[in-house]
Design an enzyme around this catalytic site. Sequence first.
Site, PDB file in Angstrom:
ATOM      1  N   LYS A 161       1.299  -1.452   0.217  1.00 39.04           N
ATOM      2  CA  LYS A 161       0.148  -0.235  -0.157  1.00 39.04           C
ATOM      3  C   LYS A 161       0.653   1.523  -0.173  1.00 39.04           C
ATOM      4  O   LYS A 161       1.698   1.361   1.162  1.00 39.04           O
ATOM      5  CB  LYS A 161      -0.749  -0.172   1.647  1.00 39.04           C
ATOM      6  CG  LYS A 161      -2.131   1.311   1.287  1.00 39.04           C
ATOM      7  CD  LYS A 161      -2.404   1.533   2.329  1.00 39.04           C
ATOM      8  CE  LYS A 161      -2.396   2.945   3.080  1.00 39.04           C
ATOM      9  NZ  LYS A 161      -1.736   3.713   2.981  1.00 39.04           N
ATOM     10  N   GLU A 202      10.733   0.680  10.068  1.00 38.12           N
ATOM     11  CA  GLU A 202      11.552   2.156  10.301  1.00 38.12           C
ATOM     12  C   GLU A 202      10.989   2.999  10.295  1.00 38.12           C
ATOM     13  O   GLU A 202       9.932   3.482   9.277  1.00 38.12           O
ATOM     14  CB  GLU A 202      11.304   1.718   7.790  1.00 38.12           C
ATOM     15  CG  GLU A 202      13.651   2.284   8.103  1.00 38.12           C
ATOM     16  CD  GLU A 202      13.051   3.511   7.782  1.00 38.12           C
ATOM     17  OE1 GLU A 202      13.043   4.446   8.993  1.00 38.12           O
ATOM     18  OE2 GLU A 202      13.021   4.123   7.181  1.00 38.12           O
ATOM     19  N   CYS A 240      13.359  10.822   7.161  1.00 36.82           N
ATOM     20  CA  CYS A 240      13.177  10.113   7.867  1.00 36.82           C
ATOM     21  C   CYS A 240      14.837  10.153   8.635  1.00 36.82           C
ATOM     22  O   CYS A 240      15.460  10.156  10.081  1.00 36.82           O
ATOM     23  CB  CYS A 240      12.919   8.773   8.254  1.00 36.82           C
ATOM     24  SG  CYS A 240      13.491   7.617   7.134  1.00 36.82           S
ATOM     25  N   GLU A 276      10.940  15.108  15.769  1.00 36.73           N
ATOM     26  CA  GLU A 276      10.468  15.253  14.371  1.00 36.73           C
ATOM     27  C   GLU A 276      10.358  15.984  13.852  1.00 36.73           C
ATOM     28  O   GLU A 276       8.686  16.151  14.067  1.00 36.73           O
ATOM     29  CB  GLU A 276      10.829  13.962  13.717  1.00 36.73           C
ATOM     30  CG  GLU A 276      10.948  13.651  12.094  1.00 36.73           C
ATOM     31  CD  GLU A 276      10.297  12.043  11.429  1.00 36.73           C
ATOM     32  OE1 GLU A 276      10.149  11.383  12.405  1.00 36.73           O
ATOM     33  OE2 GLU A 276      11.956  11.876  11.295  1.00 36.73           O
TER      34      GLU A 276
END
Lengths: 306, 493
Positions: free
Chosen positions: B197, B271, B305, B402
């Site tokens: 997906k 991840e 990331c 983040e």
Amino acid sequence: MKRSESLFAIPDFSLSPRIDQVGAEERASRFTKRSIKKESKLNGLKLVLNMIDLTTLEGKDTEGKVRQLCYKAMHPHDAVPGIPTVAAICVYPSMVKVAKKTLGDSGIKVASVVTAFPSGQAPRDVKIRDTKFAVNEGADEVDMVISRGKFHAGDYNFVFDEIAAIKEACGDARLKVILETGELGTFDKVRRASDIAMQAGADFIKTSTGKIQPAATMPVTLVMLEAIRDFYYKTGRMVGMKPAGGISKSKLALHYLVMVKEVLGEDWLNNHWFRFGASSLANDVLMQIVKEKTGVYQAANYFSVD
Amino acid sequence: MAKAKSNTLKLNFDTSWSYAPAPENKSAATIKKQYDLFINGDWVKPSGNKYFDTINPANEEKLSEVADANMADVDAAVKAARNAYEKIWKKMPAKERGKYIFRIARMIQEKARELAIIESLDGGKPIRESRDFDVPTAANHFFYYAGWADKLDYAFPNRLSEPLGVAGQIIPWNFPLLMAAWKIAPAIATGNTVVLKPAETTSLTALKLAEIIQESGLPEGVVNIVTGAGATGAAIVNHPDINKIAFTGSTEVGKIIQRAIAGTNKKATLELGGKAANIIFEDAPIDQAVEGVINGIFFNQGHVCCSGSWLYVQESVAKEVIRKLKDRIESLIVGDPLDKNTDIGAINSRQQLETIDKYLNIGKKEGAEMYQSSCSLPGKGFWCRPTLFTNVAQSNRIAQEEIFGPVLAILTFRTDDEVIEKANNSPYGLSAGVWTDKGSKIFNMTRRMRAGVVWANTFNKFDPSSPFGGYKESGFGREGGLHGLLPYLNLIN
């Protein structure tokens, strides 16, 4: 003003900033990704032409040859209107007088290589006399070579003093200091030699004589441009840059222009602060200018070789 | 005298010679008006008959509409994958599997230009990056894992390996095609089949990849691609006949997945987020370090990331580094992602832009100094200027959380031990960078850094042969390299 704050306080050149080769090469290749099209290309090409030091440095140079080159400098391609002249003619000292006379009041400068060019292997008093001769003959600019042997031996004071002495001998002529980067070996040493030259009074720093390979490359020029930037921030003094040798195509010259634009900006984007030392670049630039204007390439035969 | 002047010196990057627009030709890419689901080698209408729009974040114009897969659609995809696994893929000789994967890799190369254009249109990233990084690296992943397909006995000597079965894979919106390649290539090379997906804002290149897969003749059902948002992802995670979940995305969703599969037999690779410390020592090659910092944080608008969003500069060189960063961001070109000269494209979605803006406000409230480049921004679309925060404290939220945007938090440090302690003082541990000219310091630092990838004198370098993955809340499992095979295999005897 404290002595330590003076422009002439001599730093320890062994502490010059270190350069990471991989990083410098990567950054230099990034400039080549800029896409220069349409009016930006045409304007860039004209700027490049106007920054060229049209050069002849051969043992067989004669007054006749230099006169022809001077005419080319003033009239690069009269068939098309609106084409600028080159910045300067670059010759040996013995040819300065004829070049100066031929160029007259065209505004084109005469540059002369000095200091036992290209090796620089001569005593200092000979180099000073060489410089004074060129200046007395009428040279507006003087291109000296540094003593690479002394530099490699770590005798930075010798190299510094020599540049300072030549600067003094130049009088009003602008001094370009050739590092001959192809003989220096690492970017660390290119940076160190740049710092020495600028600190000793160079008006320009220049990559190469054109007699040694590799001559100018984009990464080496980048390292020198960054040295110029740091020196400017440290002292407030602008220093010019001249890559020389190995730049013969317009596309590559435009990449250099991109680099100047993005590293030093507007103030350096003119022939007072940036030059190309080249003999065959001019005709390729002319060919591209004509192509931009007419949409078609003309054969090389339409552009005069001298 | 000159020294006093230096505070006022400024380079002028607003140059009289500028670059003319150089847009890539949009018409070199074909985007259908509507995309169905790719199940069992065919295009299937979603059973709920629902579609959602996908837009160009650079101008908010609709590009296409994409099927919204519900539980029944996911079930059909899993059934197709199971069927292909049992009847074809696990029985096929490994060298034959490899041939299909090589073919997909070559076809990605052949269609590189079109894929790059669509990636930039749908996701907002500059064409220079999709052309020079995303698409070629995606092809390289397929090439790399195609080579492993018939060499698994050498990857794990004296062990017998078998595939897991059906892998459910959920990928993020920051590197849509590349993440699909990261997930699909090792899974099918090791003999698994896949239900993948893509993220709802960036489905188009995954669907283009489905077209390539269809054209490649890969057996039906080996790769199934279902589009949709969180509910579709949940349907994959919760499906009882899936053996393995591979997820790249936020730590928040990663935790939900971890909870959902607790007590099941499903294996997982996660991840997740990161806050990478990028450390500049005073003995670093400063100009190259500055360039590395720029690439570390502004690559892909900071939607990375492992982006180097947390900069530590040794105090003795902090002034110089900050001055150079300020100069450097003036020459970054922000604008049309399709222009070949663009360095920073559009923020991927309105939602992400709101998140970034939220953090800009937090940073200002926390007392950090904000500096942005002077570039102008297009009127429509989602944009953020390259941003630096100086005077940041370790306890500031902009230093801890983040942001996932072009925003760099700059902190200073004094000693090696201090910076190691601070850089490890994070729930994340995906990546880090060290800049020093001293080799021994590199080894000392990188050994003590709790991060999956530590770059020395470079940043954001990726290669299919190099494993990638996190420590702590940045996830577990590795993707890429020989390590990337293991999460898709059972080693028996």
